[in-house]
Design an enzyme around this catalytic site. Structure first.
Site, PDB file in Angstrom:
ATOM      1  N   ASN A  10      -3.345  -0.906  -0.937  1.00  0.00           N
ATOM      2  CA  ASN A  10      -3.354  -2.095   0.402  1.00  0.00           C
ATOM      3  C   ASN A  10      -4.941  -2.082   0.305  1.00  0.00           C
ATOM      4  O   ASN A  10      -6.251  -1.139  -0.064  1.00  0.00           O
ATOM      5  CB  ASN A  10      -3.480  -0.074   1.620  1.00  0.00           C
ATOM      6  N   TRP A  11      -5.436  -3.354   0.463  1.00  0.00           N
ATOM      7  CA  TRP A  11      -6.702  -3.619  -0.253  1.00  0.00           C
ATOM      8  C   TRP A  11      -7.623  -3.592   1.740  1.00  0.00           C
ATOM      9  O   TRP A  11      -8.640  -3.686   1.870  1.00  0.00           O
ATOM     10  CB  TRP A  11      -6.863  -5.355  -0.499  1.00  0.00           C
ATOM     11  N   LYS A  12      -6.684  -3.445   2.606  1.00  0.00           N
ATOM     12  CA  LYS A  12      -7.746  -3.143   3.469  1.00  0.00           C
ATOM     13  C   LYS A  12      -8.382  -4.639   3.582  1.00  0.00           C
ATOM     14  O   LYS A  12      -7.358  -5.677   3.963  1.00  0.00           O
ATOM     15  CB  LYS A  12      -8.780  -2.161   3.911  1.00  0.00           C
ATOM     16  N   HIS A  95       0.063   2.366   9.797  1.00  0.00           N
ATOM     17  CA  HIS A  95      -0.890   2.593   9.326  1.00  0.00           C
ATOM     18  C   HIS A  95      -1.971   3.241   9.984  1.00  0.00           C
ATOM     19  O   HIS A  95      -2.607   2.725  11.030  1.00  0.00           O
ATOM     20  CB  HIS A  95      -1.887   1.013   8.174  1.00  0.00           C
ATOM     21  N   GLU A  97      -5.458   3.378   9.818  1.00  0.00           N
ATOM     22  CA  GLU A  97      -5.702   2.452  11.192  1.00  0.00           C
ATOM     23  C   GLU A  97      -5.784   1.576  12.186  1.00  0.00           C
ATOM     24  O   GLU A  97      -6.816   1.188  12.434  1.00  0.00           O
ATOM     25  CB  GLU A  97      -6.701   1.771   8.768  1.00  0.00           C
ATOM     26  N   GLU A 165       0.691   9.679   4.775  1.00  0.00           N
ATOM     27  CA  GLU A 165      -0.792   9.707   3.734  1.00  0.00           C
ATOM     28  C   GLU A 165      -1.451  10.627   5.240  1.00  0.00           C
ATOM     29  O   GLU A 165      -1.924  10.179   6.140  1.00  0.00           O
ATOM     30  CB  GLU A 165      -1.493   8.542   4.320  1.00  0.00           C
ATOM     31  N   GLY A 171      -9.542   7.196   2.726  1.00  0.00           N
ATOM     32  CA  GLY A 171     -11.540   6.477   2.945  1.00  0.00           C
ATOM     33  C   GLY A 171     -12.089   7.630   3.031  1.00  0.00           C
ATOM     34  O   GLY A 171     -12.207   8.166   1.983  1.00  0.00           O
ATOM     35  N   SER A 213      -7.319   9.195  -0.871  1.00  0.00           N
ATOM     36  CA  SER A 213      -7.481   9.255  -1.758  1.00  0.00           C
ATOM     37  C   SER A 213      -7.191   8.826  -3.292  1.00  0.00           C
ATOM     38  O   SER A 213      -7.732  10.012  -4.151  1.00  0.00           O
ATOM     39  CB  SER A 213      -9.099  10.597  -2.122  1.00  0.00           C
ATOM     40  N   GLY A 234      -5.390   2.618  -1.748  1.00  0.00           N
ATOM     41  CA  GLY A 234      -6.823   1.671  -0.658  1.00  0.00           C
ATOM     42  C   GLY A 234      -7.887   2.067  -1.283  1.00  0.00           C
ATOM     43  O   GLY A 234      -7.670   1.033  -2.472  1.00  0.00           O
TER      44      GLY A 234
HETATM   45  P1  PGA Z   1      -7.998   5.495   0.218  1.00  0.00           P
HETATM   46  O1  PGA Z   1      -7.036   4.936   1.598  1.00  0.00           O
HETATM   47  O2  PGA Z   1      -7.101   5.216  -0.890  1.00  0.00           O
HETATM   48  O3  PGA Z   1      -9.370   4.508   0.464  1.00  0.00           O
HETATM   49  O4  PGA Z   1      -8.010   6.647   0.430  1.00  0.00           O
HETATM   50  C1  PGA Z   1      -5.285   4.905   1.349  1.00  0.00           C
HETATM   51  C2  PGA Z   1      -4.830   4.053   2.182  1.00  0.00           C
HETATM   52  O5  PGA Z   1      -5.458   4.459   3.376  1.00  0.00           O
HETATM   53  O6  PGA Z   1      -3.474   3.483   2.136  1.00  0.00           O
END
Ligand code: PGA
Length: 253
Positions: A10-12, A95, A97, A165, A171, A213, A234
């Site tokens: 997930n590149w956000k 998600h 976010e 998650e 994050g 993470s 992420g």
């Molecule tokens: P992260 O994000 O691996 O940077 O903690 C995971 C995600 O939000 O899918």
């Protein structure tokens, strides 16, 4: 034969240019192309989807969100049919976010129904914000799963992947990853909730992934000790070397 592991990047909202995106994607695509027991899904921002879907090789391409209507006066939104036309095969829905920006289970449920109608596969993200006691995180996630999958019939269960998650593990500002034991406990619990919704056979076939993470140092323990069906990655998915390492770990567990 065991099921393929599913590794999702997930590149956000990264990276800033198509050139940089290609630099990250090309080595990942190369690694993914050599794997037999691992499914790789890369989810870049919308604007890179077309380009990636045209040169994806063995990688699958997913979007990070979708709207619940097929077309119309919805400024700034992207419809499931638009994704399907690229073609994109997967979409992340719910998600944390997006939920932090106001998306609730009702909205998530509408997006899921629309994605199913369009024939997209979806990655439904669930996870608690905190664990104040022994049980409330389980109730919180059960509620997310039930409300998000409201109205979804058992015959659509094959299009669903669930990513557990925990928000506190995601994050830069996070407390770090959950333990593989936490992830295992939650995946067994989610299976139980899915069994109530879809029946045992269909529920058993829904892959449960862990995210939060994940890096090459902990990927193996989530897949082995945590018995996860895959990982949603992420930050580390923007590092072609780190993400490729995770893919190779998945291939060899
Ligand atoms: P992260 O994000 O691996 O940077 O903690 C995971 C995600 O939000 O899918």
């Amino acid at each position: 034969m065991r099921k393929k592991k599913i590794i999702i990047g997930n590149w956000k909202m990264n990276p800033l240019s198509a050139k940089e995106a290609a630099k990250i994607f090309i080595p990942i695509k190369k690694t993914a192309g050599r794997l037999k027991k691992t499914e790789t899904i890369v989810c870049p921002p919308f604007i890179y989807l077309k380009n990636f879907s045209e040169q994806k090789g063995k990688c699958l391409i997913g979007a990070q969100d979708v709207f619940w209507k097929d077309n119309g006066s919805f400024t700034g939104e992207i419809s499931p049919l638009m994704l399907k036309s690229l073609p994109v095969s997967h979409v992340i829905i719910g998600h944390s976010e997006r939920r932090a920006l106001g998306e609730n289970n009702e909205v998530v449920s509408k997006k899921i129904s629309a994605a199913i109608s369009a024939g997209l596969k979806m990655i439904l993200c669930v996870g608690e914000k905190e664990r104040p006691d022994e049980a409330s995180h389980l109730n919180f996630v059960a509620n997310q799963v039930k409300e998000s999958l409201k109205g979804v019939s058992a015959k659509s269960a094959g299009n669903i992947i669930i990513a557990y998650e925990p928000v506190w593990a995601i994050g830069d500002g996070s407390k770090g990853p959950a333990s593989p034991e936490d992830a295992l406990e939650m995946s067994i619990f989610i299976k139980k909730v899915l069994t109530e919704i879809f029946g045992k056979k269909k529920a058993d076939a829904v892959p449960i992934l862990y995210g939060g993470s994940v890096d090459p140092g902990n990927a193996r323990e989530f897949l082995e000790k945590g018995a996860m069906d895959g990982l949603l990655v992420g930050r580390e998915s923007l590092n072609p070397k780190g993400f490729s390492d995770i893919l190779r770990i998945a291939e060899n567990v």
